[in-house]
Design an enzyme around this catalytic site. Structure first.
Site, PDB file in Angstrom:
ATOM      1  N   LYS A   1       0.838  -1.211   0.000  1.00  0.00           N
ATOM      2  CA  LYS A   1       0.000   0.000   0.000  1.00  0.00           C
ATOM      3  C   LYS A   1       0.867   1.253   0.000  1.00  0.00           C
ATOM      4  O   LYS A   1       0.648   2.174  -0.792  1.00  0.00           O
ATOM      5  CB  LYS A   1      -0.893  -0.009   1.253  1.00  0.00           C
ATOM      6  N   ASN A   2       1.856   1.293   0.894  1.00  0.00           N
ATOM      7  CA  ASN A   2       2.622   2.528   1.065  1.00  0.00           C
ATOM      8  C   ASN A   2       3.585   2.809  -0.085  1.00  0.00           C
ATOM      9  O   ASN A   2       4.199   3.880  -0.135  1.00  0.00           O
ATOM     10  CB  ASN A   2       3.368   2.522   2.400  1.00  0.00           C
TER      11      ASN A   2
ATOM     12  N   ASP B   1       4.051   0.456  12.197  1.00  0.00           N
ATOM     13  CA  ASP B   1       2.861  -0.178  11.622  1.00  0.00           C
ATOM     14  C   ASP B   1       2.687  -1.632  12.075  1.00  0.00           C
ATOM     15  O   ASP B   1       1.626  -2.217  11.866  1.00  0.00           O
ATOM     16  CB  ASP B   1       2.901  -0.119  10.080  1.00  0.00           C
TER      17      ASP B   1
ATOM     18  N   CYS C   1      -5.826   7.758   9.437  1.00  0.00           N
ATOM     19  CA  CYS C   1      -6.066   7.182  10.751  1.00  0.00           C
ATOM     20  C   CYS C   1      -5.631   8.156  11.838  1.00  0.00           C
ATOM     21  O   CYS C   1      -4.593   8.818  11.716  1.00  0.00           O
ATOM     22  CB  CYS C   1      -5.267   5.890  10.901  1.00  0.00           C
TER      23      CYS C   1
ATOM     24  N   ARG D   1      -0.081  14.113  13.578  1.00  0.00           N
ATOM     25  CA  ARG D   1       0.253  14.036  12.164  1.00  0.00           C
ATOM     26  C   ARG D   1       0.262  15.401  11.463  1.00  0.00           C
ATOM     27  O   ARG D   1      -0.485  15.622  10.497  1.00  0.00           O
ATOM     28  CB  ARG D   1      -0.675  13.049  11.447  1.00  0.00           C
TER      29      ARG D   1
ATOM     30  N   ARG E   1      -8.735  -0.612   4.522  1.00  0.00           N
ATOM     31  CA  ARG E   1      -7.901   0.449   3.961  1.00  0.00           C
ATOM     32  C   ARG E   1      -6.537  -0.090   3.552  1.00  0.00           C
ATOM     33  O   ARG E   1      -5.882   0.478   2.672  1.00  0.00           O
ATOM     34  CB  ARG E   1      -7.679   1.568   4.989  1.00  0.00           C
TER      35      ARG E   1
HETATM   36  C1  UD1 Z   1       4.019   6.835   6.626  1.00  0.00           C
HETATM   37  C2  UD1 Z   1       3.196   5.610   6.357  1.00  0.00           C
HETATM   38  C3  UD1 Z   1       2.596   5.066   7.647  1.00  0.00           C
HETATM   39  C4  UD1 Z   1       3.699   4.837   8.684  1.00  0.00           C
HETATM   40  C5  UD1 Z   1       4.571   6.085   8.842  1.00  0.00           C
HETATM   41  C6  UD1 Z   1       5.782   5.858   9.731  1.00  0.00           C
HETATM   42  C7  UD1 Z   1       2.367   5.934   4.108  1.00  0.00           C
HETATM   43  C8  UD1 Z   1       1.193   6.194   3.239  1.00  0.00           C
HETATM   44  N1  UD1 Z   1       2.139   5.934   5.430  1.00  0.00           N
HETATM   45  O1  UD1 Z   1       3.136   7.821   7.169  1.00  0.00           O
HETATM   46  O2  UD1 Z   1       1.953   3.820   7.359  1.00  0.00           O
HETATM   47  O3  UD1 Z   1       3.120   4.527   9.921  1.00  0.00           O
HETATM   48  O4  UD1 Z   1       5.053   6.524   7.560  1.00  0.00           O
HETATM   49  O5  UD1 Z   1       6.548   4.812   9.251  1.00  0.00           O
HETATM   50  O6  UD1 Z   1       3.464   5.704   3.643  1.00  0.00           O
HETATM   51  N2  UD1 Z   1       5.780  14.473  11.328  1.00  0.00           N
HETATM   52  C9  UD1 Z   1       5.822  15.789  11.735  1.00  0.00           C
HETATM   53  N3  UD1 Z   1       5.676  16.754  10.778  1.00  0.00           N
HETATM   54  C10 UD1 Z   1       5.507  16.448   9.453  1.00  0.00           C
HETATM   55  C11 UD1 Z   1       5.477  15.092   9.063  1.00  0.00           C
HETATM   56  C12 UD1 Z   1       5.618  14.112  10.028  1.00  0.00           C
HETATM   57  O7  UD1 Z   1       5.976  16.100  12.909  1.00  0.00           O
HETATM   58  O8  UD1 Z   1       5.383  17.372   8.631  1.00  0.00           O
HETATM   59  C13 UD1 Z   1       5.895  13.408  12.365  1.00  0.00           C
HETATM   60  C14 UD1 Z   1       4.624  12.552  12.457  1.00  0.00           C
HETATM   61  O9  UD1 Z   1       3.632  13.166  13.258  1.00  0.00           O
HETATM   62  C15 UD1 Z   1       5.175  11.281  13.058  1.00  0.00           C
HETATM   63  C16 UD1 Z   1       6.575  11.175  12.426  1.00  0.00           C
HETATM   64  O10 UD1 Z   1       6.892  12.485  11.959  1.00  0.00           O
HETATM   65  O11 UD1 Z   1       5.290  11.425  14.445  1.00  0.00           O
HETATM   66  C17 UD1 Z   1       6.671  10.217  11.266  1.00  0.00           C
HETATM   67  O12 UD1 Z   1       5.660  10.510  10.321  1.00  0.00           O
HETATM   68  P1  UD1 Z   1       5.848  10.214   8.769  1.00  0.00           P
HETATM   69  O13 UD1 Z   1       7.079   9.406   8.559  1.00  0.00           O
HETATM   70  O14 UD1 Z   1       5.715  11.483   8.030  1.00  0.00           O
HETATM   71  O15 UD1 Z   1       4.572   9.314   8.500  1.00  0.00           O
HETATM   72  P2  UD1 Z   1       3.578   9.348   7.250  1.00  0.00           P
HETATM   73  O16 UD1 Z   1       4.335   9.695   6.020  1.00  0.00           O
HETATM   74  O17 UD1 Z   1       2.378  10.111   7.619  1.00  0.00           O
END
Ligand code: UD1
Length: 442
Positions: free
Chosen positions: A42-43, A328, A137, A142, A420
């Site tokens: 998915k990711n 995850d 989710c 986030r 999902r």
């Molecule tokens: C992606 C994955 C999700 C996985 C996560 C961490 C997809 C579609 N989803 O989510 O399944 O659980 O990586 O491996 O690929 N953060 C900030 N500011 C930002 C962006 C992120 O503070 O602008 C923080 C987030 O709140 C979190 C951490 O960074 O605490 C990691 O998030 P991130 O790696 O960005 O996760 P996603 O890309 O949302």
């Protein structure tokens, strides 16, 4: 055209509400036995589908999981004006008629990964509007501050007004961007926005997840010039235009779906062969399960797992960025160790609110205490089936595993969360001998 798209949009919302009613009824305990193909990731599929709007020609993406988030991404592509076909896990995208650069709120709130359309649309049109903060989710705050700050460093003007975000620029400026956190989404968004940059964009402390490597392989096939994917430094050399050839790309196997099967076997026992999987992407979970009494053998594209007797707990597990133990898989692992011997401690370091499955597991007889970011699991002999509620995707998968291992009948309500990210989960586990029904919930 406008009118048609409105209907797609409303239809999508209605569909989302409708699937909210699904429930899975699991008749436990199961003993899992057999061979199973692991679906595409998915990711990886979501950013690759998003990136397909940049292609000069048609793209054919294979091994795409038939899951709700993929369908939502396809709806966004159609809304933007792409022609998309999705059949037998293959998506064909023709973006030649794309004409919009706005992601409306109905779509943005459905999925966190809708934020990636910002980078892709900025590359395509130098403009994008997102009319709602990206959803997904609820596993933590986030925020998207790292995405926005990176865009600004690329010379993009970003305006925020209530929930609406508008970005525009004349060109993408070559620059060096240091990410304070190796965010998966921010890394992908910077890559997508930088394909046509002036000079070079260098991302330092980039995320190293295999799904980012897959996205970069795809973009390089299209004609982008990206180096370093899979390391902490990714370099994107701007190109003037992409290739005009048709591109075919096969999505990598889903390591989280594979890890969920491994946790299910660890919880329920018996013997399963996972096929079409990359064991090297699963080192952290394989290490944990081998240390807990599971017999495991790996070959290039297969994993054999056998578990007899009770799983041995007593470990300390901490979630980390790749190649560390993935957040995850935290919830599925929680379910496996809920029935292990001894005390297992799990620390969640990535998201702030990712233990929503715990109160539901406790209803089933698990002995788990959560204090801030730590779950202390006192393994019990058995769980017992009852009605539980999925609150997010991976937490839902954890309840599904708990239902498989429990005595009696478990009803997992709001199973649409599971849909999902897992393709036809009840059919797949039925092939391994589990007894599961799907019904509309109350
Ligand atoms: C992606 C994955 C999700 C996985 C996560 C961490 C997809 C579609 N989803 O989510 O399944 O659980 O990586 O491996 O690929 N953060 C900030 N500011 C930002 C962006 C992120 O503070 O602008 C923080 C987030 O709140 C979190 C951490 O960074 O605490 C990691 O998030 P991130 O790696 O960005 O996760 P996603 O890309 O949302």
């Amino acid at each position: 055209m406008q009118f048609e798209n409105k209907i797609i949009c409303d239809g999508l919302l209605n569909k989302s509400l409708e699937v909210k009613m699904q429930k899975l009824i699991i008749y436990g305990p199961a003993s899992l036995m057999g061979e199973i193909e692991v679906e595409g990731a998915k990711n990886a599929a979501l950013p690759i589908l998003t990136a397909s709007i940049l292609a000069q020609n048609k793209v054919i993406i294979t091994n795409v999981p038939d899951i709700v988030d993929v369908k939502h991404t396809i709806e966004i592509l159609k809304y933007l004006g792409c022609n998309v076909l999705f059949e037998n896990n293959t998506v064909v995208v023709d973006s030649s008629s794309i004409g919009r650069f706005t992601i409306p709120p109905e779509y943005a709130k459905l999925m966190r990964s809708s934020v990636l359309f910002m980078g892709a649309l900025l590359s395509k049109f130098r403009r994008v509007e997102l009319s709602n903060h990206p959803g997904g989710c609820e596993i933590g705050q986030r925020p998207i501050d790292l995405h926005i700050s990176a865009f600004r460093q690329l010379g993009i003007e970003v305006f925020e007004n209530n929930n609406r975000i508008m970005c525009r620029c004349d060109r993408i400026k070559g620059s060096e961007i240091f990410l304070p956190i190796p965010s998966v989404g921010a890394t992908e968004n910077i890559i997508l926005a930088s394909i046509f940059c002036d000079g070079e964009v260098v991302i330092k402390n980039a995320a190293k997840e295999p799904e980012i490597v897959d996205l970069c392989h795809f973009l390089n096939k299209l004609g982008a010039k990206i180096k370093g994917a899979g390391t902490h430094i990714i370099k994107i050399e701007g190109v003037k235009r992409l290739n005009s050839e048709e591109v075919i790309h096969k999505v990598i196997p889903d390591r989280i779906v594979a890890g969920t099967y491994l946790c299910a076997v660890a919880a329920c026992g018996k013997e399963v062969v996972l096929k079409s999987v990359f064991p090297r992407h699963l080192d952290s979970i394989l290490h944990i399960l081998k240390g807990s009494g599971c017999k495991i053998k790996e070959s290039k594209n297969e994993i054999w797992i056998k578990k007899e007797g009770r799983l041995k707990g007593g470990l300390r597990i901490t979630t980390h960025y790749y190649p560390g133990f993935p957040t995850d898989l935290q919830a599925p692992v929680c379910s496996a160790f809920a029935v292990a011997s001894g005390v297992t401690i799990i620390k969640e370091t990535i998201f702030e609110n990712r233990f929503k499955h715990v109160p539901e597991l406790v209803k089933m007889g698990a002995d788990i205490h959560v204090e801030k970011d730590i779950a202390v699991i006192n393994g019990v002999e058995k769980l017992r089936g009852c009605k539980v509620f999925a609150r997010d995707l991976r937490g839902g998968a954890a309840l599904f595993i708990a239902g498989l291992s429990a005595q009696g009948v478990t009803e997992v309500m709001d199973a649409d969360y599971i849909d999902r990210g897992y393709e036809k989960i009840e059919e797949k586990y039925s092939l391994l001998g589990a007894k599961i029904l799907r019904e509309k919930g109350e």
